[in-house]
Structure formats: C-alpha cells, structure tokens
Design a protein around this motif. Structure first.
Motif, PDB file in Angstrom:
ATOM      1  N   TRP A  23       0.832  -1.205   0.000  1.00 25.66           N
ATOM      2  CA  TRP A  23       0.000   0.000   0.000  1.00 25.66           C
ATOM      3  C   TRP A  23       0.869   1.258   0.000  1.00 25.66           C
ATOM      4  CZ3 TRP A  23      -0.904   4.091   3.434  1.00 25.66           C
ATOM      5  CH2 TRP A  23      -2.035   4.860   3.158  1.00 25.66           C
ATOM      6  N   LEU A  24       1.913   1.262   0.825  1.00 27.15           N
ATOM      7  CA  LEU A  24       2.834   2.410   0.859  1.00 27.15           C
ATOM      8  C   LEU A  24       3.557   2.562  -0.478  1.00 27.15           C
ATOM      9  CD1 LEU A  24       4.364   1.966   4.435  1.00 27.15           C
ATOM     10  CD2 LEU A  24       2.720   3.695   3.695  1.00 27.15           C
ATOM     11  N   LEU A  25       3.924   1.427  -1.081  1.00 27.40           N
ATOM     12  CA  LEU A  25       4.555   1.463  -2.398  1.00 27.40           C
ATOM     13  C   LEU A  25       3.609   2.068  -3.429  1.00 27.40           C
ATOM     14  CD1 LEU A  25       6.936   0.662  -4.246  1.00 27.40           C
ATOM     15  CD2 LEU A  25       5.834  -1.568  -4.537  1.00 27.40           C
ATOM     16  N   GLY A  26       2.347   1.684  -3.364  1.00 30.61           N
ATOM     17  CA  GLY A  26       1.354   2.241  -4.272  1.00 30.61           C
ATOM     18  C   GLY A  26       1.203   3.744  -4.095  1.00 30.61           C
ATOM     19  N   LEU A  30       2.018   6.341  -7.095  1.00 33.29           N
ATOM     20  CA  LEU A  30       0.951   7.261  -7.509  1.00 33.29           C
ATOM     21  C   LEU A  30       1.403   8.711  -7.371  1.00 33.29           C
ATOM     22  CD1 LEU A  30      -1.975   7.642  -8.432  1.00 33.29           C
ATOM     23  CD2 LEU A  30      -2.670   7.568  -6.033  1.00 33.29           C
ATOM     24  N   ALA A  31       2.068   9.030  -6.251  1.00 31.38           N
ATOM     25  CA  ALA A  31       2.568  10.395  -6.045  1.00 31.38           C
ATOM     26  C   ALA A  31       3.600  10.761  -7.109  1.00 31.38           C
ATOM     27  CB  ALA A  31       3.176  10.518  -4.650  1.00 31.38           C
ATOM     28  N   LEU A  32       4.464   9.803  -7.439  1.00 28.48           N
ATOM     29  CA  LEU A  32       5.457  10.049  -8.484  1.00 28.48           C
ATOM     30  C   LEU A  32       4.781  10.320  -9.824  1.00 28.48           C
ATOM     31  CD1 LEU A  32       8.393  10.037  -9.526  1.00 28.48           C
ATOM     32  CD2 LEU A  32       8.191   7.562  -9.814  1.00 28.48           C
ATOM     33  N   LEU A  58       1.673   5.705 -16.859  1.00 27.47           N
ATOM     34  CA  LEU A  58       1.935   4.358 -16.361  1.00 27.47           C
ATOM     35  C   LEU A  58       2.081   4.346 -14.845  1.00 27.47           C
ATOM     36  CD1 LEU A  58       4.439   3.028 -19.066  1.00 27.47           C
ATOM     37  CD2 LEU A  58       2.039   2.387 -18.762  1.00 27.47           C
ATOM     38  N   CYS A  59       2.758   5.362 -14.290  1.00 27.90           N
ATOM     39  CA  CYS A  59       2.934   5.441 -12.836  1.00 27.90           C
ATOM     40  C   CYS A  59       1.606   5.654 -12.123  1.00 27.90           C
ATOM     41  CB  CYS A  59       3.903   6.571 -12.475  1.00 27.90           C
ATOM     42  SG  CYS A  59       5.641   6.180 -12.767  1.00 27.90           S
ATOM     43  N   ILE A  60       0.770   6.536 -12.669  1.00 26.74           N
ATOM     44  CA  ILE A  60      -0.537   6.792 -12.054  1.00 26.74           C
ATOM     45  C   ILE A  60      -1.396   5.532 -12.081  1.00 26.74           C
ATOM     46  CG2 ILE A  60      -2.711   8.047 -12.329  1.00 26.74           C
ATOM     47  CD1 ILE A  60      -1.057  10.459 -13.242  1.00 26.74           C
ATOM     48  N   THR A  61      -1.430   4.857 -13.237  1.00 27.93           N
ATOM     49  CA  THR A  61      -2.236   3.634 -13.358  1.00 27.93           C
ATOM     50  C   THR A  61      -1.721   2.538 -12.431  1.00 27.93           C
ATOM     51  OG1 THR A  61      -2.695   4.158 -15.685  1.00 27.93           O
ATOM     52  CG2 THR A  61      -3.090   1.900 -14.958  1.00 27.93           C
ATOM     53  N   GLY A  63       0.230   2.874  -9.805  1.00 32.38           N
ATOM     54  CA  GLY A  63       0.096   3.292  -8.407  1.00 32.38           C
ATOM     55  C   GLY A  63      -1.312   3.091  -7.890  1.00 32.38           C
ATOM     56  N   ALA A  64      -2.317   3.439  -8.713  1.00 27.59           N
ATOM     57  CA  ALA A  64      -3.713   3.278  -8.291  1.00 27.59           C
ATOM     58  C   ALA A  64      -4.055   1.803  -8.088  1.00 27.59           C
ATOM     59  CB  ALA A  64      -4.639   3.896  -9.332  1.00 27.59           C
ATOM     60  N   ILE A  65      -3.591   0.942  -9.001  1.00 30.62           N
ATOM     61  CA  ILE A  65      -3.873  -0.492  -8.888  1.00 30.62           C
ATOM     62  C   ILE A  65      -3.189  -1.075  -7.652  1.00 30.62           C
ATOM     63  CG2 ILE A  65      -3.501  -2.750  -9.962  1.00 30.62           C
ATOM     64  CD1 ILE A  65      -3.778  -1.351 -12.677  1.00 30.62           C
ATOM     65  N   ILE A  66      -1.911  -0.741  -7.449  1.00 31.47           N
ATOM     66  CA  ILE A  66      -1.172  -1.245  -6.284  1.00 31.47           C
ATOM     67  C   ILE A  66      -1.811  -0.757  -4.994  1.00 31.47           C
ATOM     68  CG2 ILE A  66       1.050  -1.165  -5.077  1.00 31.47           C
ATOM     69  CD1 ILE A  66       2.395  -0.901  -7.815  1.00 31.47           C
ATOM     70  N   LEU A  67      -2.277   0.495  -5.007  1.00 30.63           N
ATOM     71  CA  LEU A  67      -2.927   1.084  -3.836  1.00 30.63           C
ATOM     72  C   LEU A  67      -4.187   0.301  -3.461  1.00 30.63           C
ATOM     73  CD1 LEU A  67      -2.327   3.633  -2.099  1.00 30.63           C
ATOM     74  CD2 LEU A  67      -4.042   4.816  -3.439  1.00 30.63           C
ATOM     75  N   VAL A  68      -5.009  -0.014  -4.459  1.00 22.83           N
ATOM     76  CA  VAL A  68      -6.250  -0.754  -4.205  1.00 22.83           C
ATOM     77  C   VAL A  68      -5.949  -2.170  -3.723  1.00 22.83           C
ATOM     78  CG1 VAL A  68      -8.314  -1.726  -5.297  1.00 22.83           C
ATOM     79  CG2 VAL A  68      -7.599   0.606  -5.842  1.00 22.83           C
ATOM     80  N   VAL A  69      -4.987  -2.824  -4.365  1.00 25.88           N
ATOM     81  CA  VAL A  69      -4.624  -4.186  -3.969  1.00 25.88           C
ATOM     82  C   VAL A  69      -4.097  -4.219  -2.538  1.00 25.88           C
ATOM     83  CG1 VAL A  69      -3.016  -6.089  -4.405  1.00 25.88           C
ATOM     84  CG2 VAL A  69      -4.173  -4.997  -6.313  1.00 25.88           C
TER      85      VAL A  69
END
Length: 247
Positions: A23-26, A30-32, A58-61, A63-69
């Motif tokens: 989650w922190l990685l996401g 996403l911030a990047l 690519l980073c936004i997409t 990041g959002a997916i990693i965040l949700v997972v």
C-alpha cells in the motif's frame, strides 16, 4: 487447535505487514506519477502517438492499482473480511493473468511490435523533434531521446541518416548534437565521422538481450510473490470460512 491458531496468526500478520508495504509502495508510485504529470519534464512517452504509455500515465495507473490491492489485503487481513480477501485474490489473479498474456503476446508478435515501435520512432523524429519550440511535451520527448542517444552511444533509429531532412531542419543532412561521439555545440552539423553510426533500436534490443537474466529473475520473483499472496489470501479465507477457532 492451538497450532492452527498460531499458524493462522502468523499468516495473518505476515500477510498484513506485506500488504502495508504494498500500500505504501502504491502511494509512492501514484505520487510520483502525479508529480510527473504536473511537471511534464523529460518523462513523456518516446512514442507520442501512444501517450498512454508515458511514464506519468503508467505510474498513475500502476500506483492506483497497487494502492487498491494493498488496501484490500490490509483490510481483509486486519478485519478478517472474507469479501476483501476474495477481492484481493481476484485482483492479483487478474494482474497475474494480464502479465502472462502480455508476455506471451509480446513474444509471439515480437516482430510486429518491433516494426510498430520502429515506425513510431521514425515518425516522431521526423515531426516531433523541434529544438526551438517551447512546448513541454516536445521538450520532454527531445530531452529523453537525446539522453537515450548519449547513454547508448547511438544515433537515430536505424542510423544517423534518419535525422536527415527532418521537419526541424528540412534540406539539411545533419543530426542532433547528442549523436556526436564527443558532444559539443553544433557538432551535429559536422562530418559523419564525428557521429555514432549505430542505430538506437539495435542498441535497445542488445540491452534487453544483455540484461535478459536480470529481467528474467525480476519477472520470476514478481510472479512468485503474487502466487504466494494469492495462496495466503485463500488460506486466510478458508480459515475464516470454516471458523475452526476464535481469536
């Protein structure tokens, strides 16, 4: 019963800690991506016709997916929520399937992908490279292509002739200064003996071949982590569903 409870707790808290990290990685990715999108520095896509492949998009997409997972994994483990654990499993399974599909298609249609990239790069050189145009997208593309040529010591897509008579300098047989063996102001207008004679597409292919072992290890590691995550989610789900013990 006690051993089962201990095993459940170990899996639960390791799974929870791992997904907190995810989650922190996401959040970071996403911030990047947002920062890149706002600044639009030298991180745009090398293929302007496919802007969705830009680093920021690519980073936004991703990041959002990693965040949700990561969120589903954390909440599913901490709250012992079966629906969230199943949602986590399904999302990771879909991502894993997409990775396998993309890798297979990339291998099977390697020549077609190569021709598409070659065509887009040549088109971009002809129309997008404009040193005197103050446009963030064009400046970013120009900077990243110049950096690529300097880093890989190459010039153009096939060779230096790809730069001849482009829109930025019609009727001129010259190249950007980043093509020069020893970069200097206006060296791209000198004789071809001062320029790299290898094309960048061949150098990129060589880089991938040279680093195939590292890329393979990274790919296998990511795949194993995803499989372990799915197994852990199913284990937790089965324990909760069977309700063999109470915490």
């Amino acid at each position: 019963m006690a051993s089962e409870k201990t095993s459940f707790c170990i899996v639960k808290y390791v799974f929870f800690a791992f997904n907190v990290f995810i989650w922190l990685l996401g959040c970071g990715v996403l911030a990047l991506g947002i920062w890149l999108q706002v600044n639009r520095g030298p991180f745009v896509s090398l293929l302007p016709a496919y802007s969705f492949l830009s680093a920021s998009a690519l980073c936004i997409t991703a990041g959002a997916i990693i965040l949700v997972v990561g969120f589903l994994g954390c909440c599913g483990a901490f709250l012992e929520n079966q629906c969230m654990l199943i949602g986590y499993f399904v999302m990771v399974l879909l991502i894993f399937a997409l990775e396998i599909t993309a890798g297979t298609l990339g291998f099977v249609k390697k020549d077609e992908v190569q021709m598409l990239i070659k065509k887009e790069l040549l088109s971009s050189i002809k129309t997008e490279y404009a040193p005197r145009v103050q446009n963030p997208d064009i400046e970013g593309w120009r900077e990243i292509f110049d950096s690529l040529q300097l880093e890989l010591q190459c010039c153009g897509v096939n060779n230096y002739t790809d730069w001849y008579n482009i829109q930025a300098w019609p009727d001129e047989a010259r190249v950007p200064d980043s093509c020069c063996v020893e970069p200097a102001t206006s060296c791209g207008q000198l004789d071809k003996s001062f320029w790299f004679d290898r094309g960048c597409l061949g150098e990129i292919e060589y880089w991938f071949v040279r680093n195939m072992y590292v890329l393979g290890v990274v790919g296998i590691t990511v795949g194993v982590i995803q499989i372990l995550g799915m197994v852990a989610a199913i284990v937790l789900f089965c324990y909760l569903r069977n309700r063999k013990f109470l915490l």
